[in-house]
Design a protein around this motif. Structure first.
Motif, PDB file in Angstrom:
ATOM      1  N   TYR A   9       0.835  -1.202   0.000  1.00  0.00           N
ATOM      2  CA  TYR A   9       0.000   0.000   0.000  1.00  0.00           C
ATOM      3  C   TYR A   9       0.873   1.256   0.000  1.00  0.00           C
ATOM      4  N   LYS A  10       1.930   1.253   0.778  1.00  0.00           N
ATOM      5  CA  LYS A  10       2.809   2.420   0.826  1.00  0.00           C
ATOM      6  C   LYS A  10       3.487   2.665  -0.518  1.00  0.00           C
ATOM      7  N   SER A  11       3.922   1.587  -1.176  1.00  0.00           N
ATOM      8  CA  SER A  11       4.586   1.749  -2.471  1.00  0.00           C
ATOM      9  C   SER A  11       3.623   2.262  -3.533  1.00  0.00           C
ATOM     10  N   ARG A  12       2.342   1.978  -3.371  1.00  0.00           N
ATOM     11  CA  ARG A  12       1.321   2.485  -4.290  1.00  0.00           C
ATOM     12  C   ARG A  12       0.780   3.849  -3.860  1.00  0.00           C
ATOM     13  N   ARG A  13       1.345   4.377  -2.776  1.00  0.00           N
ATOM     14  CA  ARG A  13       0.937   5.664  -2.204  1.00  0.00           C
ATOM     15  C   ARG A  13      -0.499   5.659  -1.719  1.00  0.00           C
TER      16      ARG A  13
END
Length: 81
Positions: A9-13
């Motif tokens: 989720y973080k890498s996909r913002r």
């Protein structure tokens, strides 16, 4: 795992979803330090930083490291009087 899902989720913002996972982990006593890429599940929310041994970058300024005594000005030293 939840940690991997949160990272996705973080890498996909998609920070709202990542924060929800983090909140759930914290409620279970699992804490994550993203900067150090560590996690711990013992319920303690610290990652080894002790302030007793903490020194700011650049070391201790010399004015703090040494103690100085000040003396009051004496009129005789400055030629007045």
């Amino acid at each position: 795992t939840l940690l991997a899902k949160r990272q996705q989720y973080k890498s996909r913002r998609q920070y709202e979803h990542a924060d929800k996972i983090l909140k759930g982990l914290n409620q279970c006593g699992i804490y994550v330090n993203d900067k150090r890429k560590e996690w711990r599940g013992d319920g303690k929310n610290h990652f080894g930083r002790t302030y007793d041994n903490y020194v700011r970058r650049g070391g201790i300024p010399s004015i703090v490291a040494t103690t100085t005594t000040t003396t009051s000005r004496n009129d005789d030293e400055y030629g007045s009087g």
